[in-house]
Design a protein around this motif. Structure first.
Motif, PDB file in Angstrom:
ATOM      1  N   UNK A  64     -15.382   5.373   0.235  1.00 58.94           N
ATOM      2  CA  UNK A  64     -14.982   5.691   1.607  1.00 58.94           C
ATOM      3  C   UNK A  64     -13.646   5.004   1.908  1.00 58.94           C
ATOM      4  N   UNK A  65     -12.762   5.659   2.658  1.00 61.96           N
ATOM      5  CA  UNK A  65     -11.513   4.991   3.025  1.00 61.96           C
ATOM      6  C   UNK A  65     -11.796   3.729   3.835  1.00 61.96           C
ATOM      7  N   UNK A  66     -11.088   2.649   3.516  1.00 60.39           N
ATOM      8  CA  UNK A  66     -11.237   1.412   4.274  1.00 60.39           C
ATOM      9  C   UNK A  66     -10.333   1.451   5.505  1.00 60.39           C
ATOM     10  N   UNK A  67     -10.782   0.881   6.616  1.00 60.57           N
ATOM     11  CA  UNK A  67      -9.947   0.897   7.831  1.00 60.57           C
ATOM     12  C   UNK A  67      -8.575   0.273   7.624  1.00 60.57           C
ATOM     13  N   UNK A  68      -8.486  -0.738   6.750  1.00 57.72           N
ATOM     14  CA  UNK A  68      -7.207  -1.413   6.515  1.00 57.72           C
ATOM     15  C   UNK A  68      -6.455  -0.860   5.314  1.00 57.72           C
ATOM     16  N   UNK A  69      -6.991   0.183   4.693  1.00 59.46           N
ATOM     17  CA  UNK A  69      -6.318   0.799   3.555  1.00 59.46           C
ATOM     18  C   UNK A  69      -6.540   0.114   2.228  1.00 59.46           C
ATOM     19  N   UNK A  70      -7.296  -0.998   2.220  1.00 59.89           N
ATOM     20  CA  UNK A  70      -7.517  -1.734   0.974  1.00 59.89           C
ATOM     21  C   UNK A  70      -8.580  -1.037   0.124  1.00 59.89           C
ATOM     22  N   UNK A  79       0.829  -1.201   0.000  1.00 60.42           N
ATOM     23  CA  UNK A  79       0.000   0.000   0.000  1.00 60.42           C
ATOM     24  C   UNK A  79       0.865   1.253   0.000  1.00 60.42           C
ATOM     25  N   UNK A  80       2.016   1.211   0.668  1.00 63.49           N
ATOM     26  CA  UNK A  80       2.949   2.327   0.626  1.00 63.49           C
ATOM     27  C   UNK A  80       3.530   2.522  -0.768  1.00 63.49           C
ATOM     28  N   UNK A  81       3.858   1.405  -1.440  1.00 62.76           N
ATOM     29  CA  UNK A  81       4.362   1.485  -2.822  1.00 62.76           C
ATOM     30  C   UNK A  81       3.311   2.115  -3.727  1.00 62.76           C
ATOM     31  N   UNK A  82       2.052   1.707  -3.560  1.00 62.37           N
ATOM     32  CA  UNK A  82       0.992   2.249  -4.408  1.00 62.37           C
ATOM     33  C   UNK A  82       0.809   3.749  -4.159  1.00 62.37           C
ATOM     34  N   UNK A  83       0.856   4.150  -2.904  1.00 63.70           N
ATOM     35  CA  UNK A  83       0.690   5.579  -2.601  1.00 63.70           C
ATOM     36  C   UNK A  83       1.816   6.416  -3.218  1.00 63.70           C
ATOM     37  N   UNK A  84       3.027   5.879  -3.208  1.00 61.18           N
ATOM     38  CA  UNK A  84       4.176   6.658  -3.658  1.00 61.18           C
ATOM     39  C   UNK A  84       4.413   6.557  -5.163  1.00 61.18           C
ATOM     40  N   UNK A  85       4.120   5.400  -5.747  1.00 61.08           N
ATOM     41  CA  UNK A  85       4.527   5.165  -7.135  1.00 61.08           C
ATOM     42  C   UNK A  85       3.400   4.664  -8.038  1.00 61.08           C
TER      43      UNK A  85
END
Length: 347
Positions: A177-183, A147-153
């Protein structure tokens, strides 16, 4: 056997409707309405007048992820589409190759142990095919938080029928809506895209309700037309109760998109009662299985070979779907996630 039609390339929606002219909003698409085999043509903004007080729209709140990331396999550039996170932390991924036109095409020849360097320095290793049905999607391990890779790149997944990359906001629906687990979803739950806050307000003011559910969609691939793989879903207690109350009161339950239908039908027992559920669903809604909950479906226009057409046939019947798609072709409706909409109601 599903309805067979041939869709001309020029009927692909290449950009979002709001980019096609000044003053246009997302609800400026067209709306084809099928009531049984009767078909009528409308603008999407007419939807509040086409529904009635007591109807309930089931909507998918899954946000769209920036699920496409550049990588390198040896010296060759590839694009990784991140589809679904498994319970063991691995991700289902699809490897694609640049097509020289700013998009990608399917890539053959993957094998266990294949390693990919991702933008930002992370490393991905393929472990095994996701399914015995084929080797398009693989379970893979990644050396850092995906999820960090997706946010950055990452950027939104797109296919060759679109004109150019769009910001991720173009792929979020008003219901996301944002998911609690970021998915979230690898590809946008696109049936909800034409809704605007103004249109939702008008629907509510006319007595139409909304029941939120969540289903995180995986990558479908523009070329494969496979049945959907297992996907994560949640049907909350409040939505289950609301669906039950509307059905008991004689209202119509209308799924906004095939993903919303898959979620709510997965939560329905053999008695047709929807109960709060969360987990994975492998349900494929077909005419043979039928639908237990939904009375109608609001969706986009699907590729002729897509398994989504089986769901439309389960809701409306093959004759009705064939008539509707024939009218869509004659009326020059636009296909795909930025295209026009189709409301299927009981005859």
């Amino acid at each position: 056997m599903t309805v067979v039609v041939e869709v001309p390339e020029e009927l692909s929606a290449r950009v979002p409707v709001e980019q096609r002219g000044p003053g246009l909003d997302r609800d400026a698409v067209r709306l084809l309405v099928s009531r049984g085999t009767e078909v009528s043509h409308h603008a999407f903004v007419e939807l509040p007048r086409l529904l009635r007080a007591g109807d309930l729209l089931v909507v998918n709140t899954s946000p769209t992820l920036a699920a496409a990331v550049d990588g390198w396999l040896g010296g060759a550039g590839v694009v990784v589409h991140f589809s679904t996170r498994g319970d063991d932390g691995r991700w289902a991924v699809e490897l694609r190759e640049p097509d020289g036109r700013g998009t990608t095409r399917a890539r053959a020849g993957a094998s266990a142990g294949t390693g990919v360097r991702l933008a930002g320095g992370a490393r991905l290793v393929l472990e095994e095919p996701l399914s015995a049905r084929g080797d398009r999607l693989w379970w893979a391990r990644v050396s850092r938080d995906v999820l960090g890779v997706l946010r950055e790149h990452g950027r939104a997944v797109r296919y060759a029928y679109t004109e150019r990359d769009q910001p991720l906001s173009a792929y979020q629906t008003v219901f996301a809506l944002p998911s609690p687990d970021g998915l979230g979803s690898a590809e946008m739950p696109s049936a909800g895209r034409p809704f605007t806050a103004r249109l939702v307000t008008e629907l509510v003011s006319r007595g139409v309700g909304f029941a939120p559910v969540t289903l995180h969609t995986g990558v479908a691939s523009a070329e494969a037309h496979e049945p959907p793989y297992p996907e994560r879903y949640v049907v909350p207690e409040a939505s289950a109760r609301l669906i039950g109350a509307v059905r008991a009161g004689g209202g119509r339950v209308i799924g906004v998109g095939t993903t919303a239908v898959r979620a709510v039908e997965s939560a329905a027992g053999a008695d047709g009662v929807v109960r709060a559920r969360a987990g994975w669903t492998d349900l494929v809604v077909t005419p043979q299985r039928g639908v237990r909950v939904v009375d109608g479906l609001l969706t986009g226009l699907h590729e002729p070979a897509a398994s989504h057409l089986l769901m439309l046939e389960a809701v409306a019947g093959r004759e009705a779907v064939g008539r509707g798609y024939g009218e869509a072709l004659r009326g020059r409706y636009l296909w795909h996630e930025f295209g026009d909409a189709h409301l299927v109601l009981p005859g």
